[in-house]
Design a protein around this motif. Structure first.
Motif, PDB file in Angstrom:
ATOM      1  N   GLU A 153       0.678  -0.975   0.043  1.00 59.16           N
ATOM      2  CA  GLU A 153       0.016  -0.021  -0.040  1.00 59.16           C
ATOM      3  C   GLU A 153       0.880   1.393   0.005  1.00 59.16           C
ATOM      4  OE1 GLU A 153      -3.531   0.952   2.693  1.00 59.16           O
ATOM      5  OE2 GLU A 153      -2.789  -1.104   3.383  1.00 59.16           O
ATOM      6  N   THR A 154       0.327   2.107  -0.982  1.00 62.41           N
ATOM      7  CA  THR A 154       1.469   3.329  -1.046  1.00 62.41           C
ATOM      8  C   THR A 154       1.184   4.312   0.366  1.00 62.41           C
ATOM      9  OG1 THR A 154       0.393   3.347  -3.090  1.00 62.41           O
ATOM     10  CG2 THR A 154       1.960   5.164  -2.556  1.00 62.41           C
ATOM     11  N   ARG A 155       0.076   4.227   0.912  1.00 58.91           N
ATOM     12  CA  ARG A 155      -0.178   5.148   2.141  1.00 58.91           C
ATOM     13  C   ARG A 155       0.903   4.454   3.151  1.00 58.91           C
ATOM     14  NH1 ARG A 155      -3.167   4.523   6.597  1.00 58.91           N
ATOM     15  NH2 ARG A 155      -3.419   2.284   5.695  1.00 58.91           N
ATOM     16  N   LEU A 156       0.842   3.140   3.351  1.00 59.27           N
ATOM     17  CA  LEU A 156       1.677   2.598   4.388  1.00 59.27           C
ATOM     18  C   LEU A 156       3.074   2.724   4.012  1.00 59.27           C
ATOM     19  CD1 LEU A 156       0.301  -1.174   5.509  1.00 59.27           C
ATOM     20  CD2 LEU A 156       1.170   0.921   6.977  1.00 59.27           C
ATOM     21  N   THR A 157       3.535   2.666   2.897  1.00 62.46           N
ATOM     22  CA  THR A 157       4.974   2.744   2.550  1.00 62.46           C
ATOM     23  C   THR A 157       5.316   4.117   2.780  1.00 62.46           C
ATOM     24  OG1 THR A 157       4.620   1.430   0.528  1.00 62.46           O
ATOM     25  CG2 THR A 157       6.597   2.606   0.601  1.00 62.46           C
ATOM     26  N   ARG A 158       4.524   5.064   2.317  1.00 58.31           N
ATOM     27  CA  ARG A 158       4.983   6.519   2.761  1.00 58.31           C
ATOM     28  C   ARG A 158       4.944   6.758   4.380  1.00 58.31           C
ATOM     29  NH1 ARG A 158       1.014   9.746  -0.640  1.00 58.31           N
ATOM     30  NH2 ARG A 158       2.156   9.151  -2.528  1.00 58.31           N
ATOM     31  N   LEU A 159       4.123   6.230   5.002  1.00 65.28           N
ATOM     32  CA  LEU A 159       4.107   6.474   6.397  1.00 65.28           C
ATOM     33  C   LEU A 159       5.595   5.837   6.944  1.00 65.28           C
ATOM     34  CD1 LEU A 159       2.767   7.121   9.208  1.00 65.28           C
ATOM     35  CD2 LEU A 159       1.741   4.846   9.176  1.00 65.28           C
ATOM     36  N   LEU A 160       5.879   4.544   6.463  1.00 63.98           N
ATOM     37  CA  LEU A 160       7.147   3.955   6.961  1.00 63.98           C
ATOM     38  C   LEU A 160       8.164   5.033   6.621  1.00 63.98           C
ATOM     39  CD1 LEU A 160       6.393   0.265   5.967  1.00 63.98           C
ATOM     40  CD2 LEU A 160       7.058   1.033   8.399  1.00 63.98           C
ATOM     41  N   GLN A 161       8.273   5.459   5.594  1.00 63.51           N
ATOM     42  CA  GLN A 161       9.477   6.283   5.183  1.00 63.51           C
ATOM     43  C   GLN A 161       9.325   7.577   6.147  1.00 63.51           C
ATOM     44  OE1 GLN A 161       8.358   7.064   1.134  1.00 63.51           O
ATOM     45  NE2 GLN A 161       9.557   5.538   0.189  1.00 63.51           N
ATOM     46  N   ARG A 162       8.274   8.046   6.674  1.00 60.95           N
ATOM     47  CA  ARG A 162       8.299   9.252   7.322  1.00 60.95           C
ATOM     48  C   ARG A 162       8.897   8.747   8.827  1.00 60.95           C
ATOM     49  NH1 ARG A 162       2.739  10.865   6.333  1.00 60.95           N
ATOM     50  NH2 ARG A 162       2.632  11.153   8.899  1.00 60.95           N
ATOM     51  N   VAL A 163       8.627   7.535   9.277  1.00 56.96           N
ATOM     52  CA  VAL A 163       9.126   7.194  10.539  1.00 56.96           C
ATOM     53  C   VAL A 163      10.323   6.776  10.335  1.00 56.96           C
ATOM     54  CG1 VAL A 163       8.868   5.294  12.208  1.00 56.96           C
ATOM     55  CG2 VAL A 163       6.858   6.222  11.085  1.00 56.96           C
ATOM     56  N   GLU A 164      10.881   6.197   9.396  1.00 55.25           N
ATOM     57  CA  GLU A 164      12.339   6.131   9.061  1.00 55.25           C
ATOM     58  C   GLU A 164      13.274   7.178   9.127  1.00 55.25           C
ATOM     59  OE1 GLU A 164      12.719   3.807   5.401  1.00 55.25           O
ATOM     60  OE2 GLU A 164      11.706   2.154   6.201  1.00 55.25           O
ATOM     61  N   SER A 165      12.574   8.470   8.507  1.00 52.52           N
ATOM     62  CA  SER A 165      13.387   9.500   8.513  1.00 52.52           C
ATOM     63  C   SER A 165      13.383  10.195   9.993  1.00 52.52           C
ATOM     64  CB  SER A 165      12.637  10.356   7.509  1.00 52.52           C
ATOM     65  OG  SER A 165      12.270  11.779   8.163  1.00 52.52           O
ATOM     66  N   ILE A 166      12.418   9.992  10.664  1.00 61.81           N
ATOM     67  CA  ILE A 166      12.431  10.215  12.345  1.00 61.81           C
ATOM     68  C   ILE A 166      13.523   9.536  12.971  1.00 61.81           C
ATOM     69  CG2 ILE A 166      11.037  10.616  14.500  1.00 61.81           C
ATOM     70  CD1 ILE A 166       8.523  10.963  12.343  1.00 61.81           C
ATOM     71  N   ALA A 167      13.342   8.313  12.626  1.00 68.64           N
ATOM     72  CA  ALA A 167      14.553   7.366  13.493  1.00 68.64           C
ATOM     73  C   ALA A 167      15.961   7.712  13.170  1.00 68.64           C
ATOM     74  CB  ALA A 167      14.244   5.930  12.986  1.00 68.64           C
ATOM     75  N   ILE A 168      16.008   8.342  11.893  1.00 69.90           N
ATOM     76  CA  ILE A 168      17.500   8.751  11.368  1.00 69.90           C
ATOM     77  C   ILE A 168      17.808  10.189  11.926  1.00 69.90           C
ATOM     78  CG2 ILE A 168      18.871   9.080   9.372  1.00 69.90           C
ATOM     79  CD1 ILE A 168      17.443   7.116   7.918  1.00 69.90           C
ATOM     80  N   ASN A 169      16.845  11.207  11.496  1.00 70.13           N
ATOM     81  CA  ASN A 169      16.970  12.719  12.029  1.00 70.13           C
ATOM     82  C   ASN A 169      16.617  12.974  13.248  1.00 70.13           C
ATOM     83  OD1 ASN A 169      18.284  12.809   9.257  1.00 70.13           O
ATOM     84  ND2 ASN A 169      15.962  12.598   8.523  1.00 70.13           N
ATOM     85  N   GLY A 170      15.492  12.420  13.935  1.00 73.82           N
ATOM     86  CA  GLY A 170      15.283  12.681  15.209  1.00 73.82           C
ATOM     87  C   GLY A 170      14.088  13.978  14.957  1.00 73.82           C
ATOM     88  N   VAL A 171      13.765  14.527  16.227  1.00 68.93           N
ATOM     89  CA  VAL A 171      12.816  15.335  16.326  1.00 68.93           C
ATOM     90  C   VAL A 171      12.858  16.621  15.625  1.00 68.93           C
ATOM     91  CG1 VAL A 171      13.232  16.471  18.656  1.00 68.93           C
ATOM     92  CG2 VAL A 171      10.988  16.037  17.906  1.00 68.93           C
ATOM     93  N   SER A 172      13.915  16.954  15.494  1.00 70.22           N
ATOM     94  CA  SER A 172      14.320  18.489  14.792  1.00 70.22           C
ATOM     95  C   SER A 172      14.178  18.687  13.330  1.00 70.22           C
ATOM     96  CB  SER A 172      15.443  19.134  15.386  1.00 70.22           C
ATOM     97  OG  SER A 172      16.560  18.253  15.184  1.00 70.22           O
ATOM     98  N   LEU A 173      14.856  17.406  12.779  1.00 70.86           N
ATOM     99  CA  LEU A 173      15.071  17.590  11.447  1.00 70.86           C
ATOM    100  C   LEU A 173      14.272  16.809  10.646  1.00 70.86           C
ATOM    101  CD1 LEU A 173      18.892  17.214  11.322  1.00 70.86           C
ATOM    102  CD2 LEU A 173      17.581  19.240  11.176  1.00 70.86           C
ATOM    103  N   ALA A 174      13.365  16.092  11.210  1.00 63.89           N
ATOM    104  CA  ALA A 174      12.686  14.817  10.735  1.00 63.89           C
ATOM    105  C   ALA A 174      11.890  15.323   9.492  1.00 63.89           C
ATOM    106  CB  ALA A 174      11.866  14.372  11.744  1.00 63.89           C
TER     107      ALA A 174
END
Ligand SMILES: Nc1ncnc2c1ncn2[C@@H]1O[C@H](COP(=O)(O)OP(=O)(O)O)[C@@H](O)[C@H]1O
Ligand SMILES: [Mg+2]
Length: 410
Positions: free
Chosen positions: A109-130
Motif C-alpha cells: 500500500e502506498t499510504r503505508l510505504t509513505r508512513l514507513l518512510q516518514r518514520v524511518e526519517s524520524i528514526a534517522i534524523n530525530g525530532v528537529s530535522l525529521a
C-alpha cells in the motif's frame, strides 16, 4: 558449590533478578486489568511508575515485558533515555522493528510505504530535522499513525503491544516531551472500527500498553510540558519499598527446598539457606530491592558450603556496607536542601514527636508553613514519608540510616 556463575542474586540496574520479591499489585494490574482490557478493546490509561533509585522500577516493567513477550505480545526493549538524547528518534526506531514483526514493512500500500518512510526519517534524523515544514506534519502524528497501523494488525492477531520508556525524567526539552507524550497518548486514546464476524462493525481502542518509568522528578514537569491531557491518559504510581514479608517469601525456596545449582561434576546440588540467615537478609535490606540483592549476593560469596549461614550473611554484609551507604547517600544527595533538612530534622525527633510544627522548628525553618511544600513533596511526589499523625518514614532504609548505626552491623 556456590560460585559467581550460579549466584542467583543480582544487584545492579536493569536486570530482572532470579529471586523476585513482591510487586504483586503491579504485576496483577498488568495480568488482570491492563492486558485483558486492552485485548478486549477497552480503553486503559498508560502507566507511569516513578520512585527513588533502586526501588525496582526498571526491573518491574522488564519483568512485565518479558512475561508479555513469552505470551506472544509485541514488546519494545527498555527505551532508556539518556540526558540530551532524542527519545522520539529511539521510539521511531523501535516502532519500525515492531512494524516489521507485524508484517507492515512488506505491504504494498502506498499510504503505508509513505508512513514507513516518514518514520524511518524520524528514526534517522530525530525530532528537529525529521520533517520539513512543507510536509506540514509534526513528528508525533507520524508516530501515532504508525502505532495505529501496528495496533490494527495486533487486533487481528489477538496480541498486545507494550512500549517501555525508561528514565523519562531525563527528557529536559519541553517540545520533545510533549511530542512524545502526544504521540503515545493519541495512540492509546484512538478509537478504531473493526469488523467482528457475526456482529458487524464495532468501535474499540487499540491494544497498546505504554509504561513510562523514571525518577519522581518527572512528576514536577509542569502540566504545560506534559500537556493538559496527561493525567487523563496516564495513571501514575509511586513505588514504595518492598514489604519484609515479600522479601521473606522470595527467600523461601532457598530455605525450604534449596536452590538448584550445577555441582561441577555433571550433576546438581542444592544450596540451602538457614532461616536465621534469611531473616538477617530481610532485616538488613530494609525493603530496598537493590540492598536485598546485594545482601544476598555477598552472603552467597561469603562461603562455599551447601548451606548459607547467618554468619555468612553478616560477613557478606560487611563487604556490602560501603555500597549500601553510598546507595542511601545517593538518594539523600539528590534531594533539594529543604527536603533533606526536613528529613534530618524528622529523624532527630522521637517518632511520636514528628508533627509538622515540631519538625519545622527542629529544622530551623523560619515559619512552620515553610515546611509545608517540602513535606508534601516528600510524601506525594517521592513516597519517602507519610504525613500521618504523626509523620512517619515510608523509605525504611533512609530512616534506618538517619536514625541508627545501620548499615553497620556488630
Ligand atoms: N521485585 C524485586 N525483587 C527483588 N529484587 C528486585 C526487585 N525489583 C528490583 N530488584 C533489584 O533491585 C535492583 C534495582 O532495580 P532497578 O529496577 O534497577 O531499580 P530502579 O530502576 O528503580 O532504579 C536490581 O538489582 C534488581 O535486580
Ligand atoms: Mg532504573
Amino acid at each position: 558449590m556456590r560460585t559467581a556463575l550460579n549466584n542467583p542474586f543480582q544487584p545492579g540496574s536493569d536486570v530482572v533478578p532470579e529471586i523476585w520479591a513482591g510487586r504483586t499489585a503491579q504485576l496483577s494490574d498488568w495480568r488482570d486489568v491492563l492486558r485483558p482490557r486492552l485485548e478486549a478493546g477497552l480503553f486503559e490509561r498508560g502507566r507511569t511508575i516513578l520512585g527513588e533509585p533502586g526501588l525496582g522500577k526498571s526491573s518491574l516493567v522488564r519483568r512485565i515485558a518479558n512475561e508479555a513477550e513469552r505470551q506472544g505480545d509485541w514488546v519494545t526493549p527498555q527505551i532508556r533515555i539518556a540526558v540530551g538524547s532524542d527519545p522520539i528518534k529511539r521510539l521511531a526506531a523501535e516502532l519500525l522493528v515492531i512494524a516489521d514483526k507485524a508484517g507492515l514493512s512488506t505491504g504494498r500500500e502506498t499510504r503505508l510505504t509513505r508512513l514507513l518512510q516518514r518514520v524511518e526519517s524520524i528514526a534517522i534524523n530525530g525530532v528537529s530535522l525529521a520533517l520539513s515544514p512543507s510536509e506540514g506534519q509534526e513528528p508525533h502524528s507520524a508516530l501515532t499513525e504508525m502505532l495505529v497501523e501496528i495496533g490494527r494488525v495486533a487486533i487481528g492477531r489477538g496480541t498486545v503491544v507494550l512500549i517501555h520508556i525508561d528514565e523519562i525524567q531525563n527528557i529536559d526539552d519541553e517540545r520533545t516531551l510533549s511530542q512524545l507524550l502526544i504521540a503515545l497518548g493519541d495512540a492509546i486514546t484512538r478509537i478504531v472500527e473493526v469488523d467482528v464476524p457475526g456482529v458487524g462493525r464495532l468501535e474499540r481502542s487499540l491494544p497498546i500498553a505504554v509504561y513510562l518509568t523514571g525518577l519522581p522528578e518527572f512528576d514536577e514537569a509542569s502540566g504545560a510540558r506534559k500537556g493538559a491531557t496527561f493525567t487523563r491518559r496516564f495513571a501514575t504510581t509511586v513505588l514504595a519499598p518492598l514489604e519484609d514479608d515479600d522479601l521473606r517469601t522470595a527467600l523461601r525456596p532457598l530455605v525450604i527446598d534449596g536452590w538448584e545449582v550445577a555441582d561441577g561434576e555433571g550433576g546438581f546440588a542444592r544450596i540451602r539457606m538457614q532461616s536465621s540467615a534469611a531473616e538477617a537478609i530481610v532485616d538488613l535490606s530494609r525493603g530496598e530491592p537493590f540492598l536485598f540483592q546485594l545482601a544476598g549476593q555477598k552472603a552467597w560469596y561469603a562461603g562455599r558450603g551447601d548451606v548459607i549461614t547467618y554468619d555468612e550473611v553478616v560477613r557478606g554484609w560487611r563487604e556490602a556496607q560501603a555500597e549500601a551507604t553510598s546507595h542511601v547517600e545517593r538518594i539523600l544527595d539528590r534531594l533539594p536542601s529543604r527536603e533533606r533538612e526536613f528529613l534530618e530534622a524528622m529523624a532527630d525527633l522521637q517518632p511520636s514527636d514528628r508533627t509538622l510544627t515540631k519538625i519545622a522548628t527542629e529544622a530551623g525553618f523560619a515559619k512552620s508553613t515553610d515546611a509545608g511544600p517540602p513535606s508534601q513533596r516528600l510524601d506525594r511526589v517521592r513516597g519517602i514519608i507519610t504525613r500521618g499523625k504523626p509523620y512517619s518514614f515510608r523509605h525504611r532504609a533512609l530512616e534506618a540510616f538517619l536514625t541508627s548505626d545501620w548499615p553497620d552491623v556488630e
